[in-house]
Design an enzyme around this catalytic site. Sequence first.
Site, PDB file in Angstrom:
ATOM      1  CE  LYS B  72      -4.016  -0.401   2.408  1.00 44.37           C
ATOM      2  NZ  LYS B  72      -4.823  -0.880   3.418  1.00 44.37           N
ATOM      3  CB  ALA B 136      -6.760   1.056   9.781  1.00 47.87           C
TER       4      ALA B 136
END
Lengths: 286, 286
Positions: B72, B136
């Site tokens: 990511k 997150a």
Amino acid sequence: MNKQKIDASTVICAVIGNPIEHSLSPAIHNAAFAACGLNWAYVAFKVAELKQAIEGIRALGIRGVSVTIPHKVAVMPLLDTVDEAARTIGSINTIVNTNGQLSGYNSDGEGALHALRDAGFDTAGKRVVILGSGGAARAIAIALALKSPPEKLTILGAEEQEVLKLSSDSARRGKVAVAGELLTDTSMSSALPDCEILIHATPIGMHPKSDQSLVPVNLLHKNLVVFDIVYNPLKTRLLMDAENAGCTIITGIEMFLNQAAVQFKLWTGQEPPIEVMREVLENHFK
Amino acid sequence: MNKQKIDASTVICAVIGNPIEHSLSPAIHNAAFAACGLNWAYVAFKVAELKQAIEGIRALGIRGVSVTIPHKVAVMPLLDTVDEAARTIGSINTIVNTNGQLSGYNSDGEGALHALRDAGFDTAGKRVVILGSGGAARAIAIALALKSPPEKLTILGAEEQEVLKLSSDSARRGKVAVAGELLTDTSMSSALPDCEILIHATPIGMHPKSDQSLVPVNLLHKNLVVFDIVYNPLKTRLLMDAENAGCTIITGIEMFLNQAAVQFKLWTGQEPPIEVMREVLENHFK
């Protein structure tokens, strides 16, 4: 209709080419995977940048790839290995990806051999004439010479240099008597009377010019097996003429089917469900 | 069971990550494509060589990609553009491929916002506490700060440097009052009594350690909305405690669902069939 359930474990195969949107390969291979209960799926990618696409196939772990026009020759130096028949043919149409190692094969020639054998005919020891000297003709001539050598192989084509090269490549690699000549009414009149298996491997007779045939009707005789690799229309003018002359005929669908079946076996290691695959093609052309 | 019919015109999307074989993304996105009558399919690729995989995605014309661990962050410099929120977050989880131009987005933060709004809550003008400062938590804090700024945002995490960086990034980009502190019983005791929305964005409580919770039961109160991004188990210890304390709870499935819905809209331009997607997830965890 064939349907696939895709999850994160589904093994992916693909066809690459340009254009690609009319390919029947997804339909035939997905039906085969489903029939065998394999969690595999087959998709189509339109590819312009071949080198990046091949690197991507390696990096994404795409297990098997069908390669079609215009990439069948250019892809060869991008692979790790190319099998002997494909090297001699000079083109591949199949990639097997084994943990990032890419191996190239040409299933067209072997597909033609399987199609003939399925119909009860083998080229071994027979007198065979191939019409054409392009990519498909090369694949078939060299597969025959290497894997099931005819007593005599005659190659008749419109491009003299191609015909000569294909004749010498076939003769050298296959240790078979090969005659190569320009395709004319005279060369056909000489080659066809004692020919047992005639393989038409040019685009003549393909839709929309489906009224055309290279072979004069009077040269067709009932001891001849006529195999046309054109599959659109299903029954070409050549095959209609041959049927009228009492020949055994083999349609181009058998070629397409069997080259796909050879690919299926290369990728999965399993026997291809050939009747399921044939049904997909027959339904499509119905 | 969701099933796809794949032909040569099927548009392909994919998730890349490593490992990838337990991803629920193929199931949820394929169900969404099917529900909308789209000839699209979504597959999973286990990727180790990221650069080649991204080049391949470009060359193969894969339309949309979900990016997961460990790619990511590393994928960002390989894209042509990255949107502002994702740049500030420092990671992407979504690629849109428009004719070979790759754009990166992070749908996690916006997914969290949608999950809250679907449940009837918006962070705008509210007092919000986020537990955690990892990927997150960053995505959520920055999305809130940019797109629906709380009156006060408190970030409590175990990694001091991460907490400080996330607090200053959120405050700077979002023009919102942000307090960042080490996560301790003391800092929670101070932040939770007047908090309206508590977002848990750490892995604590995830299977197999599903008996764990960061939040002392006595700090939970009935004016609190508790949103846990952990979705395995569906109802975490934190959410059970919160329910017992009379809190409104939002499960991690809503986060997963909504980030996927944001991706669906980015790729297809269509409204996501959110109920169909939720059903796939709920059936999976049943």
